[in-house]
Each structure stands twice: as C-alpha cells, then as structure tokens.
Design a protein around this motif. Structure first.
Motif, PDB file in Angstrom:
ATOM      1  N   MET A   1       0.841  -1.176   0.000  1.00  0.00           N
ATOM      2  CA  MET A   1       0.000   0.000   0.000  1.00  0.00           C
ATOM      3  C   MET A   1       0.886   1.240   0.000  1.00  0.00           C
ATOM      4  SD  MET A   1      -2.907   1.281   2.704  1.00  0.00           S
ATOM      5  CE  MET A   1      -1.811   1.510   4.058  1.00  0.00           C
ATOM      6  N   GLU A   2       0.483   2.213  -0.766  1.00  0.00           N
ATOM      7  CA  GLU A   2       1.169   3.505  -0.802  1.00  0.00           C
ATOM      8  C   GLU A   2       0.313   4.509  -0.044  1.00  0.00           C
ATOM      9  OE1 GLU A   2       1.894   7.154  -3.979  1.00  0.00           O
ATOM     10  OE2 GLU A   2       0.973   5.293  -4.656  1.00  0.00           O
ATOM     11  N   ILE A   3       0.948   5.333   0.772  1.00  0.00           N
ATOM     12  CA  ILE A   3       0.250   6.411   1.457  1.00  0.00           C
ATOM     13  C   ILE A   3       0.866   7.705   0.968  1.00  0.00           C
ATOM     14  CG2 ILE A   3      -0.266   7.513   3.655  1.00  0.00           C
ATOM     15  CD1 ILE A   3      -0.086   4.704   4.915  1.00  0.00           C
ATOM     16  N   ARG A   4       0.012   8.588   0.474  1.00  0.00           N
ATOM     17  CA  ARG A   4       0.504   9.865  -0.043  1.00  0.00           C
ATOM     18  C   ARG A   4      -0.399  10.991   0.412  1.00  0.00           C
ATOM     19  NH1 ARG A   4      -2.497  11.904  -4.135  1.00  0.00           N
ATOM     20  NH2 ARG A   4      -3.765  10.524  -5.408  1.00  0.00           N
ATOM     21  N   GLN A   5       0.164  12.193   0.396  1.00  0.00           N
ATOM     22  CA  GLN A   5      -0.642  13.360   0.738  1.00  0.00           C
ATOM     23  C   GLN A   5      -1.560  13.684  -0.431  1.00  0.00           C
ATOM     24  OE1 GLN A   5       1.299  16.363   2.888  1.00  0.00           O
ATOM     25  NE2 GLN A   5      -0.388  17.806   2.722  1.00  0.00           N
ATOM     26  N   ALA A   6      -2.796  13.970  -0.110  1.00  0.00           N
ATOM     27  CA  ALA A   6      -3.782  14.320  -1.131  1.00  0.00           C
ATOM     28  C   ALA A   6      -3.688  15.800  -1.451  1.00  0.00           C
ATOM     29  CB  ALA A   6      -5.191  13.985  -0.637  1.00  0.00           C
ATOM     30  N   GLY A   7      -4.102  16.142  -2.658  1.00  0.00           N
ATOM     31  CA  GLY A   7      -4.126  17.526  -3.100  1.00  0.00           C
ATOM     32  C   GLY A   7      -5.457  17.854  -3.742  1.00  0.00           C
ATOM     33  N   ILE A   8      -5.565  19.058  -4.253  1.00  0.00           N
ATOM     34  CA  ILE A   8      -6.789  19.533  -4.903  1.00  0.00           C
ATOM     35  C   ILE A   8      -7.237  18.568  -6.006  1.00  0.00           C
ATOM     36  CG2 ILE A   8      -7.783  21.411  -6.298  1.00  0.00           C
ATOM     37  CD1 ILE A   8      -7.355  22.284  -3.441  1.00  0.00           C
ATOM     38  N   GLU A   9      -6.276  17.973  -6.704  1.00  0.00           N
ATOM     39  CA  GLU A   9      -6.603  17.056  -7.795  1.00  0.00           C
ATOM     40  C   GLU A   9      -7.336  15.799  -7.312  1.00  0.00           C
ATOM     41  OE1 GLU A   9      -2.524  16.010  -6.252  1.00  0.00           O
ATOM     42  OE2 GLU A   9      -3.577  17.871  -6.715  1.00  0.00           O
ATOM     43  N   ASP A  10      -7.326  15.560  -5.997  1.00  0.00           N
ATOM     44  CA  ASP A  10      -7.983  14.381  -5.419  1.00  0.00           C
ATOM     45  C   ASP A  10      -9.369  14.697  -4.866  1.00  0.00           C
ATOM     46  OD1 ASP A  10      -5.717  12.531  -5.754  1.00  0.00           O
ATOM     47  OD2 ASP A  10      -4.730  13.825  -4.275  1.00  0.00           O
ATOM     48  N   LEU A  11      -9.836  15.923  -5.076  1.00  0.00           N
ATOM     49  CA  LEU A  11     -11.098  16.372  -4.492  1.00  0.00           C
ATOM     50  C   LEU A  11     -12.248  15.408  -4.767  1.00  0.00           C
ATOM     51  CD1 LEU A  11     -12.946  18.544  -3.151  1.00  0.00           C
ATOM     52  CD2 LEU A  11     -13.196  19.537  -5.436  1.00  0.00           C
ATOM     53  N   ILE A  12     -12.512  15.115  -6.007  1.00  0.00           N
ATOM     54  CA  ILE A  12     -13.685  14.304  -6.367  1.00  0.00           C
ATOM     55  C   ILE A  12     -13.566  12.896  -5.785  1.00  0.00           C
ATOM     56  CG2 ILE A  12     -14.949  13.276  -8.310  1.00  0.00           C
ATOM     57  CD1 ILE A  12     -14.303  15.901  -9.846  1.00  0.00           C
ATOM     58  N   THR A  13     -12.377  12.323  -5.834  1.00  0.00           N
ATOM     59  CA  THR A  13     -12.164  10.983  -5.274  1.00  0.00           C
ATOM     60  C   THR A  13     -12.442  10.983  -3.779  1.00  0.00           C
ATOM     61  OG1 THR A  13     -10.505  10.477  -6.948  1.00  0.00           O
ATOM     62  CG2 THR A  13     -10.451   9.151  -4.938  1.00  0.00           C
ATOM     63  N   LEU A  14     -11.913  11.972  -3.057  1.00  0.00           N
ATOM     64  CA  LEU A  14     -12.135  12.044  -1.610  1.00  0.00           C
ATOM     65  C   LEU A  14     -13.599  12.284  -1.270  1.00  0.00           C
ATOM     66  CD1 LEU A  14      -8.996  14.119  -0.571  1.00  0.00           C
ATOM     67  CD2 LEU A  14      -9.477  11.732   0.046  1.00  0.00           C
ATOM     68  N   GLN A  15     -14.258  13.148  -2.026  1.00  0.00           N
ATOM     69  CA  GLN A  15     -15.680  13.405  -1.775  1.00  0.00           C
ATOM     70  C   GLN A  15     -16.499  12.130  -1.958  1.00  0.00           C
ATOM     71  OE1 GLN A  15     -16.073  16.718  -4.566  1.00  0.00           O
ATOM     72  NE2 GLN A  15     -16.731  18.021  -2.869  1.00  0.00           N
ATOM     73  N   LYS A  16     -16.268  11.442  -3.059  1.00  0.00           N
ATOM     74  CA  LYS A  16     -17.024  10.221  -3.356  1.00  0.00           C
ATOM     75  C   LYS A  16     -16.769   9.156  -2.298  1.00  0.00           C
ATOM     76  CE  LYS A  16     -17.740   6.972  -7.209  1.00  0.00           C
ATOM     77  NZ  LYS A  16     -17.610   5.717  -6.538  1.00  0.00           N
ATOM     78  N   LEU A  17     -15.504   8.906  -2.007  1.00  0.00           N
ATOM     79  CA  LEU A  17     -15.157   7.889  -1.019  1.00  0.00           C
ATOM     80  C   LEU A  17     -15.658   8.280   0.368  1.00  0.00           C
ATOM     81  CD1 LEU A  17     -13.718   5.211  -0.520  1.00  0.00           C
ATOM     82  CD2 LEU A  17     -11.610   6.511  -0.154  1.00  0.00           C
ATOM     83  N   GLY A  18     -15.538   9.552   0.717  1.00  0.00           N
ATOM     84  CA  GLY A  18     -16.007  10.009   2.025  1.00  0.00           C
ATOM     85  C   GLY A  18     -17.496   9.816   2.205  1.00  0.00           C
ATOM     86  N   ARG A  19     -18.259  10.224   1.211  1.00  0.00           N
ATOM     87  CA  ARG A  19     -19.722  10.080   1.317  1.00  0.00           C
ATOM     88  C   ARG A  19     -20.138   8.612   1.352  1.00  0.00           C
ATOM     89  NH1 ARG A  19     -20.105  14.836  -2.910  1.00  0.00           N
ATOM     90  NH2 ARG A  19     -20.467  16.583  -1.490  1.00  0.00           N
ATOM     91  N   GLU A  20     -19.534   7.813   0.483  1.00  0.00           N
ATOM     92  CA  GLU A  20     -19.903   6.389   0.424  1.00  0.00           C
ATOM     93  C   GLU A  20     -19.540   5.656   1.705  1.00  0.00           C
ATOM     94  OE1 GLU A  20     -18.022   4.848  -3.098  1.00  0.00           O
ATOM     95  OE2 GLU A  20     -19.440   5.853  -4.433  1.00  0.00           O
ATOM     96  N   THR A  21     -18.330   5.854   2.200  1.00  0.00           N
ATOM     97  CA  THR A  21     -17.921   5.121   3.410  1.00  0.00           C
ATOM     98  C   THR A  21     -18.693   5.622   4.621  1.00  0.00           C
ATOM     99  OG1 THR A  21     -16.000   6.574   3.707  1.00  0.00           O
ATOM    100  CG2 THR A  21     -15.627   4.483   2.575  1.00  0.00           C
TER     101      THR A  21
END
Length: 171
Positions: free
Chosen positions: A1-21
């Motif tokens: 597993m890779e752990i990386r800092q998220a940026g603005i480009e990850d907005l939609i992915t984080l929103q989708k995953l956050g709401r779903e989880t």
C-alpha cells in the motif's frame, strides 16, 4: 500500500469515497435522512473540501492499494482538545472502504497520520469516536490511544455520545 498526501486534484475521489464510506458505516445511526445529507454536504462539500485541501493547517492522506484508493485520513493541526487540556493534531477522519478493512491498512494509515502530526510538532494526536463504535475504540486503543473525556454531537433530532481519545506523541 502507498500512502501519499492528497491535493486539490484528489477532491472528487475524496468526496465520493467520504460520502460512500460514511453512509455505509454511519448512515443507519442518523434518525433523520435530511440531517445526514446536510452533514455530508457540510463535511464533503466543495467549499469545505477545497479550503481544507489548500490549508497548511490540514493534512489529507490517501491510502492507495494496487492503484485504487482504499481509504483516507484527515488531520487538523493545533486544535484544542474539546473539554480536555491541551492542543494537538485532531484526527478528523480515518475511513476505509468496507473491503479494505481488517487487513492492517488502518494501522499503516494511522502511523502515517501520527508521523505527519509529529512532523508538525504536535504534542498530542486526538480524536472523537462514537461511544457505540466498539471496533473503532478497540482499534484506537491498539494504536496507543486512551479515552480522556466524553462529548456529544447534537442535531435537531438526536444527541450522539462521543469519547475523546488521545495519544501523547511528543518526543
């Protein structure tokens, strides 16, 4: 597993995953579906997320496994402990997809969040967790956290009891 800092480009992915989880793990605890939706808009809405991703006082970490985002964590630095003494990094979120749970990924992401808090010279890592969420409480205890006080989250239709847990991380 890779752990990386998220940026603005990850907005939609984080929103989708956050709401779903969030809906998966906590949706059934809400008595009013309108309040749940308002909470999700507040927590994962564009304005909140863009501001948070661009704020050096916040840190978003993404756990990526085989090219797929399996989970994320959000830290907010220099936050006062609610109803307890001191300030430190608040672990606001530590979410994983249901099929990514119970495989040790959470411990790795927690360790990365703790390392980020140390890098920002935070004396304490703290969070609030539902008192009814015994698996999460057990997980956080295994990471070296302990309960220091309790708090409540109040909406128009319900009151939810929380534990505040912390871990001293100063060297």
């Amino acid at each position: 597993m890779e752990i990386r800092q998220a940026g603005i480009e990850d907005l939609i992915t984080l929103q989708k995953l956050g709401r779903e989880t969030y809906r998966h793990y906590f949706g059934s605890l809400w008595h009013n579906s309108d309040e749940l939706e308002a909470f999700l808009v507040q927590d994962f809405g564009d304005e909140e997320m863009l501001g948070s991703l661009d704020d050096p006082g916040h840190c978003w970490l993404m756990a990526v496994e085989k090219g797929v985002v399996a989970g994320f964590a959000k830290l907010h630095f220099d936050q006062p402990l609610d109803q307890a003494e001191g300030r430190g990094a608040k672990l606001c979120k530590l979410y994983f997809t249901p099929d990514s749970r119970s495989r040790g990924l959470g411990s790795q992401l927690f360790a990365a969040a703790e390392a980020a808090a140390r890098a920002h010279r935070q004396p304490v890592l703290w969070l609030d967790v539902l008192q009814s969420n015994l698996p999460a409480i057990g997980f956080y205890q295994r990471q070296g956290m302990h309960q220091v006080t309790e708090n409540t989250y109040v909406t128009a239709t319900q009151t939810t009891r929380l534990w505040i847990m912390k871990k001293e991380i100063n060297d």
